[in-house]
Design a protein around this motif. Structure first.
Motif, short mmCIF file in Angstrom:
data_model
loop_
_atom_site.label_atom_id
_atom_site.label_comp_id
_atom_site.label_asym_id
_atom_site.label_seq_id
_atom_site.Cartn_x
_atom_site.Cartn_y
_atom_site.Cartn_z
N LYS A 292 7.53 17.96 3.80
CA LYS A 292 6.54 18.85 4.43
C LYS A 292 5.46 18.03 5.12
O LYS A 292 5.01 18.40 6.22
N ALA A 293 5.03 16.95 4.48
CA ALA A 293 3.99 16.11 5.07
C ALA A 293 4.44 15.52 6.41
O ALA A 293 3.68 15.53 7.39
N THR A 294 5.67 15.02 6.47
CA THR A 294 6.17 14.45 7.72
C THR A 294 6.41 15.53 8.77
O THR A 294 6.26 15.27 9.97
N THR A 295 6.73 16.75 8.33
CA THR A 295 6.90 17.85 9.29
C THR A 295 5.57 18.16 9.97
O THR A 295 5.51 18.33 11.20
N TYR A 296 4.50 18.23 9.20
CA TYR A 296 3.18 18.49 9.80
C TYR A 296 2.71 17.30 10.62
O TYR A 296 1.99 17.47 11.62
N LYS A 297 3.10 16.10 10.20
CA LYS A 297 2.76 14.93 11.00
C LYS A 297 3.44 14.99 12.36
O LYS A 297 2.84 14.64 13.39
N ALA A 298 4.69 15.46 12.38
CA ALA A 298 5.41 15.62 13.65
C ALA A 298 4.70 16.63 14.55
O ALA A 298 4.56 16.43 15.76
N LYS A 299 4.22 17.73 13.96
CA LYS A 299 3.48 18.74 14.74
C LYS A 299 2.18 18.15 15.28
O LYS A 299 1.81 18.41 16.43
N MET A 300 1.50 17.37 14.45
CA MET A 300 0.24 16.75 14.88
C MET A 300 0.49 15.84 16.08
O MET A 300 -0.28 15.87 17.07
N GLU A 301 1.53 15.04 16.01
CA GLU A 301 1.81 14.11 17.12
C GLU A 301 2.27 14.86 18.37
O GLU A 301 1.95 14.46 19.49
N ARG A 302 3.00 15.96 18.18
CA ARG A 302 3.41 16.75 19.34
C ARG A 302 2.21 17.44 19.99
O ARG A 302 2.15 17.60 21.22
N ASN A 303 1.22 17.85 19.19
CA ASN A 303 0.04 18.55 19.71
C ASN A 303 -0.94 17.62 20.41
O ASN A 303 -1.98 18.08 20.89
N GLY A 343 5.46 9.64 27.41
CA GLY A 343 6.43 10.15 26.43
C GLY A 343 6.17 9.68 24.99
O GLY A 343 6.98 9.94 24.10
N GLN A 344 5.02 9.03 24.75
CA GLN A 344 4.75 8.51 23.41
C GLN A 344 4.60 9.62 22.37
O GLN A 344 5.11 9.50 21.25
N SER A 345 3.91 10.68 22.71
CA SER A 345 3.72 11.80 21.77
C SER A 345 5.06 12.40 21.36
O SER A 345 5.32 12.67 20.18
N ARG A 346 5.94 12.62 22.35
CA ARG A 346 7.24 13.20 22.08
C ARG A 346 8.08 12.28 21.20
O ARG A 346 8.73 12.73 20.24
N LEU A 347 8.05 10.98 21.49
CA LEU A 347 8.85 10.03 20.72
C LEU A 347 8.32 9.89 19.29
O LEU A 347 9.09 9.80 18.34
N LYS A 348 7.00 9.86 19.13
CA LYS A 348 6.42 9.77 17.78
C LYS A 348 6.76 11.02 16.97
O LYS A 348 7.08 10.93 15.78
#
Length: 456
Positions: A292-303, A343-348
């Motif tokens: 769950k933590a990495t899922t929210y981290k992915a959302k944070m980086e996408r945002n 493309g850094q946000s998308r890749l992260k």
């Protein structure tokens, strides 16, 4: 403080204070309870995990602090090589304009000479060369593009994951301490078996000595007794060394004083197992929270690509050294929009998603291994019960055989070798019984741990 441990069942040891989990929860061995608590307090891995959890709490506060205004006080002194002024033509133009305005106000004709008794104001510098400033700045994030809120959620789940990982580490330490404690009980039980064998050998030694004195036996019989005594002494020395090693292990695990550990007298008892409903293991919960933590981290980086909104304010306390173009204060609302960051946000974000998928696979693997460990523990428990029943029968047979052979030997119907062999069989049967008890207790410990019921 000298401990006086009670010889009670392992289930009492495991379940004291956990009555809602199982009807087998009874009084815990106070000596083992103290050792477990000391072991948990001493564990550096648990302390490190706790510090990591506290860091995650700080990360949560940092995420919340994004929306708090940042206030900065500024002060500076600057000296320029010269004052900053208008060029000569501009200054002449400004002075001429000043004269025209004064003439018009005084009603003096345009073409008349400017009166000499009226003083003119010098043109102000654009910036004096001595500059003293004191100001305050305010920066206030109004909207972070959901980055802060997702960072907060990620930190919360990370903290939960670390807490569950700490529980799993506690379970591992508890299992290790219990197993070492039971090994010590096994050594004590084995020493009692050897003590019984020693008593039997002393009886045989006395009988052979009398038989030799009466000419009914040879010195060979005495030598066989002496050999058996030496072999017994070697086994006693081996168990003594094992006990010393186990006490050292307990000392390392718990930090308890060695003199107190030497006073321990744990015992082995047969156990019975009841049906227990499994609970989700702390290891699995830790992996789920990490996912769950990495899922929210992915959302944070996408945002990161979502526009951010912020307010900025500035106020100058000293007005004297401000230039003609410097405002005393201002307030502004601004927007920041990263339209393209290579493309850094998308890749992260993609990398974090893959990390979450890895945790999902680890969860599946852990659940499969746990299910297998439960089956193995149940089978091991059933096997230990059967081994205990076999060992009981073997003891009955070995005791009867030893008594018979001993009587035959005293009636000169059996050799001393047969007596010693029967004594070894009796000793071995007693060893097997105690080992079956140890295996039974270890199986129950493993079963409770596998089912997630070993909680401290």
């Amino acid at each position: 403080m000298i401990l006086n441990p009670l010889k009670i069942s392992l289930l009492c040891i495991l379940f004291a204070g956990l009555a809602p989990l199982s009807s087998m929860a009874q009084q815990i061995d106070p000596a083992l309870e103290i050792l477990i608590q000391k072991g948990l307090e001493k564990s550096r891995s648990i302390n490190i995990n706790q510090l990591n959890a506290e860091q995650a709490q700080v990360d949560q506060k940092l995420a919340k602090a994004v929306f708090l205004p940042k206030i900065t006080l500024n002060g500076s002194y600057t000296r320029l090589n010269d004052d900053i002024t208008f060029d000569d033509n501009t200054q002449n133009l400004l002075m001429a304009t000043q004269k025209l305005l004064i003439k018009e106000a005084a009603g003096i004709p345009f073409n008349a000479a400017f009166p000499g008794n009226i003083s003119l104001q010098e043109v102000d510098n654009l910036q004096d060369k001595n500059i003293l400033k004191s100001s305050v700045d305010i920066d206030w994030v109004l909207f972070s593009g959901f980055e802060a809120s997702n960072a907060l959620k990620a930190a919360k789940h990370k903290e939960a994951s670390l807490n569950y990982a700490g529980m799993a580490e506690k379970d591992r330490i508890v299992v290790n301490i219990i197993e070492t404690y039971d090994k010590l009980a096994l050594v004590n039980a084995s020493e009692q078996v050897l003590s019984a064998s020693e008593d039997h050998l002393q009886d045989q030694e006395y009988f052979v000595k009398k038989a030799i004195e009466n000419g009914l036996a040879t010195s060979i019989s005495r030598k066989r007794i002496e050999l058996a005594q030496q072999q017994l002494a070697a086994r006693q020395l081996e168990f003594s060394h094992n006990k010393t090693l186990l006490l050292e292990v307990l000392h390392q695990l718990t930090g308890e004083d060695k003199e107190i550990l030497q006073s321990l007298d744990p015992g082995l008892t047969a156990l019975s197992s009841n049906e227990m409903t499994p609970e989700k293991r702390s290891e699995v919960k830790a992996l789920e929270e990490a996912e769950k933590a990495t899922t929210y981290k992915a959302k944070m980086e996408r945002n990161h690509r979502i526009p951010k909104l912020a307010l900025k304010g500035h106020y100058e306390f000293l007005e004297d050294d401000l230039s003609l173009f410097d405002p005393q204060w201002y307030a502004a609302v601004g927007i920041k929009w990263n339209l393209f960051d290579g493309g850094q946000s998308r890749l992260k974000s993609l990398k974090s998603k893959l990390e979450a998928e890895k945790y999902r696979e680890q969860i599946g693997e852990a659940e499969e291994l746990i299910a297998l460990s439960i089956v193995k523990a149940e089978l091991s428990y059933e096997a230990s019960l059967q081994n205990s029943r076999i060992a009981q029968k073997e003891i009955e047979l070995a005791e009867a055989t030893f008594e018979l052979v001993n009587k035959q030997h005293k009636n000169d119907l059996a050799s001393i070798t047969e007596v010693l062999d029967a004594l070894k069989d009796l000793e071995m049967a007693n060893f097997q019984l105690q080992e079956s008890y140890f295996s039974q207790r270890r199986a129950v410990t493993t079963l409770l741990h596998s089912k997630g019921l070993l909680n401290y």
